[in-house]
Design a protein around this motif. Sequence first.
Motif, PDB file in Angstrom:
ATOM      1  N   ASP A 180      -4.680   8.931 -10.631  1.00 46.01           N
ATOM      2  CA  ASP A 180      -4.620  10.313 -11.142  1.00 46.01           C
ATOM      3  C   ASP A 180      -4.311  11.284 -10.013  1.00 46.01           C
ATOM      4  O   ASP A 180      -3.477  12.178 -10.164  1.00 46.01           O
ATOM      5  N   LEU A 181      -4.983  11.091  -8.887  1.00 46.28           N
ATOM      6  CA  LEU A 181      -4.745  11.985  -7.759  1.00 46.28           C
ATOM      7  C   LEU A 181      -3.326  11.808  -7.230  1.00 46.28           C
ATOM      8  O   LEU A 181      -2.678  12.780  -6.833  1.00 46.28           O
ATOM      9  N   ALA A 182      -2.834  10.562  -7.282  1.00 43.86           N
ATOM     10  CA  ALA A 182      -1.466  10.318  -6.817  1.00 43.86           C
ATOM     11  C   ALA A 182      -0.474  11.080  -7.693  1.00 43.86           C
ATOM     12  O   ALA A 182       0.418  11.768  -7.196  1.00 43.86           O
ATOM     13  N   ILE A 183      -0.663  10.979  -8.993  1.00 44.17           N
ATOM     14  CA  ILE A 183       0.305  11.626  -9.885  1.00 44.17           C
ATOM     15  C   ILE A 183       0.207  13.148  -9.762  1.00 44.17           C
ATOM     16  O   ILE A 183       1.211  13.861  -9.818  1.00 44.17           O
ATOM     17  N   LEU A 184      -0.996  13.664  -9.568  1.00 41.86           N
ATOM     18  CA  LEU A 184      -1.163  15.118  -9.473  1.00 41.86           C
ATOM     19  C   LEU A 184      -0.566  15.676  -8.184  1.00 41.86           C
ATOM     20  O   LEU A 184      -0.046  16.790  -8.171  1.00 41.86           O
ATOM     21  N   THR A 185      -0.610  14.903  -7.120  1.00 42.63           N
ATOM     22  CA  THR A 185      -0.008  15.413  -5.885  1.00 42.63           C
ATOM     23  C   THR A 185       1.511  15.246  -5.935  1.00 42.63           C
ATOM     24  O   THR A 185       2.242  16.147  -5.560  1.00 42.63           O
ATOM     25  N   MET A 186       1.968  14.098  -6.462  1.00 40.14           N
ATOM     26  CA  MET A 186       3.410  13.879  -6.483  1.00 40.14           C
ATOM     27  C   MET A 186       4.125  14.788  -7.458  1.00 40.14           C
ATOM     28  O   MET A 186       5.300  15.090  -7.304  1.00 40.14           O
ATOM     29  N   SER A 187       3.422  15.236  -8.470  1.00 42.05           N
ATOM     30  CA  SER A 187       4.070  16.138  -9.417  1.00 42.05           C
ATOM     31  C   SER A 187       3.926  17.594  -8.971  1.00 42.05           C
ATOM     32  O   SER A 187       4.430  18.495  -9.622  1.00 42.05           O
ATOM     33  N   GLY A 188       3.222  17.792  -7.883  1.00 44.11           N
ATOM     34  CA  GLY A 188       3.175  19.131  -7.316  1.00 44.11           C
ATOM     35  C   GLY A 188       2.029  20.007  -7.810  1.00 44.11           C
ATOM     36  O   GLY A 188       1.930  21.171  -7.438  1.00 44.11           O
ATOM     37  N   PHE A 189       1.147  19.454  -8.655  1.00 42.66           N
ATOM     38  CA  PHE A 189      -0.002  20.253  -9.102  1.00 42.66           C
ATOM     39  C   PHE A 189      -0.959  20.502  -7.939  1.00 42.66           C
ATOM     40  O   PHE A 189      -1.445  21.603  -7.746  1.00 42.66           O
ATOM     41  N   LEU A 190      -1.230  19.415  -7.204  1.00 42.72           N
ATOM     42  CA  LEU A 190      -2.197  19.494  -6.112  1.00 42.72           C
ATOM     43  C   LEU A 190      -1.508  19.133  -4.809  1.00 42.72           C
ATOM     44  O   LEU A 190      -0.474  18.471  -4.796  1.00 42.72           O
TER      45      LEU A 190
ATOM     46  N   ALA B 186       0.824  -1.211   0.000  1.00 40.50           N
ATOM     47  CA  ALA B 186       0.000   0.000   0.000  1.00 40.50           C
ATOM     48  C   ALA B 186       0.862   1.267   0.000  1.00 40.50           C
ATOM     49  O   ALA B 186       0.549   2.255  -0.678  1.00 40.50           O
ATOM     50  N   THR B 187       1.957   1.198   0.723  1.00 41.54           N
ATOM     51  CA  THR B 187       2.857   2.356   0.781  1.00 41.54           C
ATOM     52  C   THR B 187       3.444   2.650  -0.593  1.00 41.54           C
ATOM     53  O   THR B 187       3.638   3.797  -0.989  1.00 41.54           O
ATOM     54  N   LEU B 188       3.711   1.568  -1.314  1.00 39.45           N
ATOM     55  CA  LEU B 188       4.347   1.731  -2.627  1.00 39.45           C
ATOM     56  C   LEU B 188       3.393   2.159  -3.729  1.00 39.45           C
ATOM     57  O   LEU B 188       3.829   2.604  -4.785  1.00 39.45           O
ATOM     58  N   ARG B 189       2.093   1.977  -3.484  1.00 35.95           N
ATOM     59  CA  ARG B 189       1.131   2.166  -4.571  1.00 35.95           C
ATOM     60  C   ARG B 189       1.264   3.511  -5.284  1.00 35.95           C
ATOM     61  O   ARG B 189       1.337   3.564  -6.513  1.00 35.95           O
ATOM     62  N   PRO B 190       1.328   4.639  -4.548  1.00 36.00           N
ATOM     63  CA  PRO B 190       1.457   5.937  -5.255  1.00 36.00           C
ATOM     64  C   PRO B 190       2.755   6.043  -6.046  1.00 36.00           C
ATOM     65  O   PRO B 190       2.774   6.590  -7.143  1.00 36.00           O
ATOM     66  N   ASP B 191       3.838   5.475  -5.503  1.00 35.72           N
ATOM     67  CA  ASP B 191       5.111   5.521  -6.228  1.00 35.72           C
ATOM     68  C   ASP B 191       5.003   4.743  -7.549  1.00 35.72           C
ATOM     69  O   ASP B 191       5.458   5.203  -8.596  1.00 35.72           O
ATOM     70  N   LEU B 192       4.403   3.572  -7.464  1.00 36.40           N
ATOM     71  CA  LEU B 192       4.264   2.752  -8.680  1.00 36.40           C
ATOM     72  C   LEU B 192       3.338   3.435  -9.682  1.00 36.40           C
ATOM     73  O   LEU B 192       3.573   3.377 -10.895  1.00 36.40           O
ATOM     74  N   ALA B 193       2.317   4.116  -9.152  1.00 33.91           N
ATOM     75  CA  ALA B 193       1.401   4.828 -10.051  1.00 33.91           C
ATOM     76  C   ALA B 193       2.148   5.924 -10.802  1.00 33.91           C
ATOM     77  O   ALA B 193       2.037   6.067 -12.027  1.00 33.91           O
ATOM     78  N   ILE B 194       2.952   6.686 -10.085  1.00 35.06           N
ATOM     79  CA  ILE B 194       3.645   7.796 -10.734  1.00 35.06           C
ATOM     80  C   ILE B 194       4.694   7.273 -11.711  1.00 35.06           C
ATOM     81  O   ILE B 194       4.903   7.833 -12.792  1.00 35.06           O
ATOM     82  N   LEU B 195       5.322   6.167 -11.374  1.00 40.66           N
ATOM     83  CA  LEU B 195       6.358   5.620 -12.258  1.00 40.66           C
ATOM     84  C   LEU B 195       5.768   5.042 -13.540  1.00 40.66           C
ATOM     85  O   LEU B 195       6.376   5.116 -14.604  1.00 40.66           O
ATOM     86  N   THR B 196       4.575   4.479 -13.441  1.00 39.04           N
ATOM     87  CA  THR B 196       3.968   3.951 -14.674  1.00 39.04           C
ATOM     88  C   THR B 196       3.375   5.093 -15.495  1.00 39.04           C
ATOM     89  O   THR B 196       3.539   5.136 -16.705  1.00 39.04           O
ATOM     90  N   MET B 197       2.741   6.058 -14.809  1.00 37.60           N
ATOM     91  CA  MET B 197       2.113   7.146 -15.562  1.00 37.60           C
ATOM     92  C   MET B 197       3.134   8.062 -16.212  1.00 37.60           C
ATOM     93  O   MET B 197       2.849   8.695 -17.219  1.00 37.60           O
ATOM     94  N   SER B 198       4.304   8.156 -15.631  1.00 38.65           N
ATOM     95  CA  SER B 198       5.315   9.013 -16.244  1.00 38.65           C
ATOM     96  C   SER B 198       6.121   8.253 -17.284  1.00 38.65           C
ATOM     97  O   SER B 198       6.979   8.823 -17.954  1.00 38.65           O
ATOM     98  N   GLY B 199       5.825   6.952 -17.415  1.00 40.98           N
ATOM     99  CA  GLY B 199       6.454   6.208 -18.508  1.00 40.98           C
ATOM    100  C   GLY B 199       7.765   5.533 -18.165  1.00 40.98           C
ATOM    101  O   GLY B 199       8.392   4.928 -19.021  1.00 40.98           O
ATOM    102  N   PHE B 200       8.184   5.636 -16.901  1.00 40.56           N
ATOM    103  CA  PHE B 200       9.410   4.929 -16.509  1.00 40.56           C
ATOM    104  C   PHE B 200       9.188   3.413 -16.547  1.00 40.56           C
ATOM    105  O   PHE B 200      10.008   2.665 -17.037  1.00 40.56           O
ATOM    106  N   LEU B 201       8.063   2.990 -15.968  1.00 37.82           N
ATOM    107  CA  LEU B 201       7.753   1.569 -15.871  1.00 37.82           C
ATOM    108  C   LEU B 201       6.464   1.263 -16.604  1.00 37.82           C
ATOM    109  O   LEU B 201       5.660   2.151 -16.855  1.00 37.82           O
TER     110      LEU B 201
END
Lengths: 213, 213
Positions: free
Chosen positions: B43-53, A38-53
Amino acid sequence: MVKTIELTNRQEQIVKIVKEEGPITGEKIAEKLNLTRATLRPDLAILTMSGFLDARPKVGYFYTGKKGNQLISEALKKMSVKDYKAMPVVIKEESSVYDAIVMMFLEDVGTLAVVNNRGTLAGVVSRKDLLKVAMGKQNLQDIPVSVIMTRMPNIITCHIDDPLIEVANILIQNQIDSVPVVRSIENGLEVIGRITKTTITKAFVELGIDKDV
Amino acid sequence: MVKTIELTNRQEQIVKIVKEEGPITGEKIAEKLNLTRATLRPDLAILTMSGFLDARPKVGYFYTGKKGNQLISEALKKMSVKDYKAMPVVIKEESSVYDAIVMMFLEDVGTLAVVNNRGTLAGVVSRKDLLKVAMGKQNLQDIPVSVIMTRMPNIITCHIDDPLIEVANILIQNQIDSVPVVRSIENGLEVIGRITKTTITKAFVELGIDKDV
């Protein structure tokens, strides 16, 4: 809307793990980092959405091979000549070298496009070309600019839809200060603008200005 | 490791909603978009981690006011003069205008730094300055470069730790092609490099090259 993200240490660790051991499940990554899934979920989300993974069901995460800065370079590739080109500054080929120098000072440019009597591109003349002639003992009013210009077809040109970054690369590779922006018309090329190192420097400065979302 | 992300349509919608109605809970955002909370989570994870929200417990999401491209400009601010400066090209102030033109052609540069007999910066001379003199009828070997140069203290300089983007902005704002990189020494400024529009164009091209992670 394009934005950069800077990976956290933990995200960099995840990329490293997936790069070395992928495909690998989220659970296994969590295990290796002593964290919960659960802790990793946001990290994995950002890494896939940004195209790294990338993630494939039942397989796990794998490294896409997308390189760092790849997306910054994709953003750059969207900047096109159309949006940045400066106004063309042209002179007729029967004009004298003297007139060319005067025009260069009046317009404060480093390169002039030379056109023939059909109005199409015949050559280009740079500050360097003019300086070379001006050092000689000749009367500058007696020499037509067509004698000293770089002549078609030995001129590098660009088009309105070219990516700005490609033209910047052309300037560097060919050690020139300016490239005319042209459009094909009957019997030749019409000069509709120019891209210079000043244009590129302005675009660079603009990249650094915070824009509103 | 810096990377850009491009927001999806849905993410742009979320930013818009939060901008107009924040602070707002994830549940309410989901409602407005006719989506489940779970669908929105990445989506919310990426928006917060990228600093938008930003998100605050029991309050909800709010718009950070961080502007688009803010992080791209942060990446640019990390590029410094130190890493990009070109070698200095200097000439002594008692040299002739003729020698300056020859050196400019040999070194293929657009601007020379002029130094005095203590080796510190006395002035700068550009291709434009030289072209202006060369048009006259004088003997170029008889005119010392110190007569036509722009003289200290009317010279804009930069330092090794300055952000490259600031120097690029100086070039544009002052309509100059080059700035000497200097270091303070006893009795003046030592010239240790130069930043030109060519330097900036190279940095721009380099930004577009995909680098390995």
